[in-house]
Design a protein around this motif. Sequence first.
Motif, PDB file in Angstrom:
ATOM      1  N   LEU A 148      40.654  40.462  28.166  1.00  0.00           N
ATOM      2  CA  LEU A 148      40.413  41.227  29.498  1.00  0.00           C
ATOM      3  C   LEU A 148      42.022  41.706  30.071  1.00  0.00           C
ATOM      4  CD1 LEU A 148      38.617  38.224  31.390  1.00  0.00           C
ATOM      5  CD2 LEU A 148      37.888  40.023  30.072  1.00  0.00           C
ATOM      6  N   GLY A 149      41.648  42.845  30.759  1.00  0.00           N
ATOM      7  CA  GLY A 149      43.199  43.467  31.341  1.00  0.00           C
ATOM      8  C   GLY A 149      42.753  43.952  32.779  1.00  0.00           C
ATOM      9  N   ASN A 150      43.695  43.654  33.808  1.00  0.00           N
ATOM     10  CA  ASN A 150      43.655  44.261  35.031  1.00  0.00           C
ATOM     11  C   ASN A 150      44.405  45.476  35.229  1.00  0.00           C
ATOM     12  OD1 ASN A 150      43.498  44.805  37.669  1.00  0.00           O
ATOM     13  ND2 ASN A 150      44.730  42.626  38.263  1.00  0.00           N
ATOM     14  N   THR A 151      43.821  46.612  35.350  1.00  0.00           N
ATOM     15  CA  THR A 151      44.615  47.808  35.392  1.00  0.00           C
ATOM     16  C   THR A 151      44.852  48.107  36.792  1.00  0.00           C
ATOM     17  OG1 THR A 151      42.695  49.194  35.224  1.00  0.00           O
ATOM     18  CG2 THR A 151      43.463  48.721  33.377  1.00  0.00           C
ATOM     19  N   GLY A 152      44.613  47.434  37.882  1.00  0.00           N
ATOM     20  CA  GLY A 152      44.617  47.712  39.168  1.00  0.00           C
ATOM     21  C   GLY A 152      45.975  47.387  39.769  1.00  0.00           C
ATOM     22  N   SER A 153      46.332  47.503  40.996  1.00  0.00           N
ATOM     23  CA  SER A 153      47.585  47.259  41.425  1.00  0.00           C
ATOM     24  C   SER A 153      47.374  46.040  42.463  1.00  0.00           C
ATOM     25  CB  SER A 153      47.646  48.133  42.704  1.00  0.00           C
ATOM     26  OG  SER A 153      46.889  48.580  43.621  1.00  0.00           O
ATOM     27  N   ASP A 154      46.220  45.207  42.225  1.00  0.00           N
ATOM     28  CA  ASP A 154      46.009  44.124  43.211  1.00  0.00           C
ATOM     29  C   ASP A 154      45.486  43.084  42.046  1.00  0.00           C
ATOM     30  OD1 ASP A 154      46.612  45.279  45.727  1.00  0.00           O
ATOM     31  OD2 ASP A 154      44.603  45.992  45.516  1.00  0.00           O
ATOM     32  N   THR A 155      45.767  41.608  42.704  1.00  0.00           N
ATOM     33  CA  THR A 155      45.153  40.565  41.943  1.00  0.00           C
ATOM     34  C   THR A 155      43.687  40.520  41.845  1.00  0.00           C
ATOM     35  OG1 THR A 155      47.171  39.428  42.005  1.00  0.00           O
ATOM     36  CG2 THR A 155      45.345  38.097  41.586  1.00  0.00           C
ATOM     37  N   ALA A 156      43.079  39.964  40.741  1.00  0.00           N
ATOM     38  CA  ALA A 156      41.571  39.963  40.958  1.00  0.00           C
ATOM     39  C   ALA A 156      41.389  38.610  40.025  1.00  0.00           C
ATOM     40  CB  ALA A 156      41.173  41.421  39.960  1.00  0.00           C
ATOM     41  N   VAL A 157      40.294  38.205  40.801  1.00  0.00           N
ATOM     42  CA  VAL A 157      39.653  37.024  40.211  1.00  0.00           C
ATOM     43  C   VAL A 157      38.130  37.032  39.869  1.00  0.00           C
ATOM     44  CG1 VAL A 157      39.133  34.335  40.925  1.00  0.00           C
ATOM     45  CG2 VAL A 157      41.214  35.473  42.093  1.00  0.00           C
TER      46      VAL A 157
END
Length: 273
Positions: A48-57
Amino acid sequence: MIKKLLNPLFLFFIFIFSGLATYAQGDLMIMPKRLVFDGSQRSQEINLGNTGSDTAVYAISFVNYKMTQDGNFEQVEEPEEGQRFATDFLRYFPRRVSLGPNEAQTIRVQLTRTGNLEQGEYRSHVYFRAVEEQTALGEESAEESEGISINIKTVFGISIPVIIRNGENTTQISLENIELDTEAELPKLSLQIKRSGNMSVYGNLTATHISPNGIETEVGLVKGISVYTPNSVRDFSFQLRNAETVDLEKGKLKISYSEEKGNVLATAEKSLE
């Protein structure tokens, strides 16, 4: 599981150029976009990878779907005749992840209790549901306004199939009822993918125009087309490309359905004259 903080560009290259299929929705990138257990391998990983600018759960769970004849998915609680769920033979961890910006983490999926497997295929889907972070108790809104205020937030989910195969694959594929529509703005090819046997199929459709003098021109390619058990037929249509470079009133179309590794599962031809 260990989480890694990665440079955004490096994260992009890991997912796009790793040689594995990637699935993305919103700011969540998933690799690969499907897991298949068909040998001695007992565990696999989902990245999994978060490419956004905010923390995601994300909350992680299993769901079960049936595929309709037109390729859509409907969630079901009980398997249809000829369908087997994989949930009883899988375990995974962690069950919830929090990813900061440009952060990556792996989810491990393992086989369990496989001594009870019968011959054939089992399928369930790992579902990643975005969880909205709750406002702290007593925290007030930064802005106040008179009247009624409605705050609508979209919570999305994304799922990938996990397939367990046991025994000999007896599946066969044919391409039938091929129709070409040239009246639309872009020519469209429609056909049926027919499946028989004990396993699902996943592959790419290719359309090639063959002129009367034998010149071949690829005019269509769609990747990642599946027909899941217990379905025996899938209706599919797609627009042709490069159509302006060929004469669709002469010659013939050759349609091929092949696995990602290139093994051709079925071919068919349609005369254009």
